[in-house]
Design an enzyme around this catalytic site. Structure first.
Site, PDB file in Angstrom:
ATOM      1  N   LEU A   1      37.094 -32.948 -23.743  1.00 27.23           N
ATOM      2  CA  LEU A   1      36.168 -32.002 -23.143  1.00 27.23           C
ATOM      3  C   LEU A   1      36.273 -30.683 -23.886  1.00 27.23           C
ATOM      4  O   LEU A   1      37.374 -30.220 -24.195  1.00 27.23           O
ATOM      5  CB  LEU A   1      36.528 -31.798 -21.665  1.00 27.23           C
ATOM      6  N   CYS A   2      35.121 -30.105 -24.170  1.00 24.96           N
ATOM      7  CA  CYS A   2      35.036 -28.790 -24.779  1.00 24.96           C
ATOM      8  C   CYS A   2      35.762 -28.798 -26.130  1.00 24.96           C
ATOM      9  O   CYS A   2      35.619 -29.744 -26.907  1.00 24.96           O
ATOM     10  CB  CYS A   2      35.579 -27.749 -23.804  1.00 24.96           C
ATOM     11  N   THR A   3      36.541 -27.785 -26.421  1.00 27.63           N
ATOM     12  CA  THR A   3      37.185 -27.702 -27.735  1.00 27.63           C
ATOM     13  C   THR A   3      38.377 -28.643 -27.877  1.00 27.63           C
ATOM     14  O   THR A   3      38.992 -28.694 -28.936  1.00 27.63           O
ATOM     15  CB  THR A   3      37.620 -26.256 -28.039  1.00 27.63           C
TER      16      THR A   3
ATOM     17  N   THR B   1      31.238 -31.053 -28.876  1.00 25.45           N
ATOM     18  CA  THR B   1      32.197 -30.061 -28.413  1.00 25.45           C
ATOM     19  C   THR B   1      31.426 -28.835 -27.943  1.00 25.45           C
ATOM     20  O   THR B   1      30.190 -28.825 -27.985  1.00 25.45           O
ATOM     21  CB  THR B   1      33.200 -29.691 -29.537  1.00 25.45           C
TER      22      THR B   1
END
Length: 96
Positions: free
Chosen positions: A6-8, A26
């Site tokens: 998830l995300c970075t 991302t």
């Protein structure tokens, strides 16, 4: 084995070589870095490449979770969870 991020967090997977040549996503602020590290960046909230499933920004984590419930268990259960959360999954999941 299923790997998700998830995300970075996807940048960590890229550093380990897990996204090289694979569709992934991302946070919008890290997409250039992900591409530089060999990921095939898709403009989607959730990208499902079989055993690698990635999600964009932090709120996309809800979409990731609901997608996995739908994929692994059932669409009916995913809808029931959406109702409990009073949240509707957004956007199309990019699936290979």
């Amino acid at each position: 084995m299923l790997v998700t991020s998830l995300c970075t967090g996807t940048i960590l997977l890229a550093a380990a070589g897990l996204t090289a040549g694979r569709p992934c996503t991302t946070h919008h602020g890290a997409k250039a870095e992900l591409a530089k590290r060999g990921g095939v960046v898709k403009d989607a909230r959730v990208v499902d490449d079989g055993d690698l499933v990635t999600a964009a920004g932090i709120v996309s984590g809800l979409d990731l979770a609901l997608h996995l419930v739908r994929r692994e268990l059932s669409a009916d259960l995913a809808v029931a969870i959406e109702n409990v959360l009073e949240y509707q999954a957004r956007g199309t999941v990019w699936v290979r």
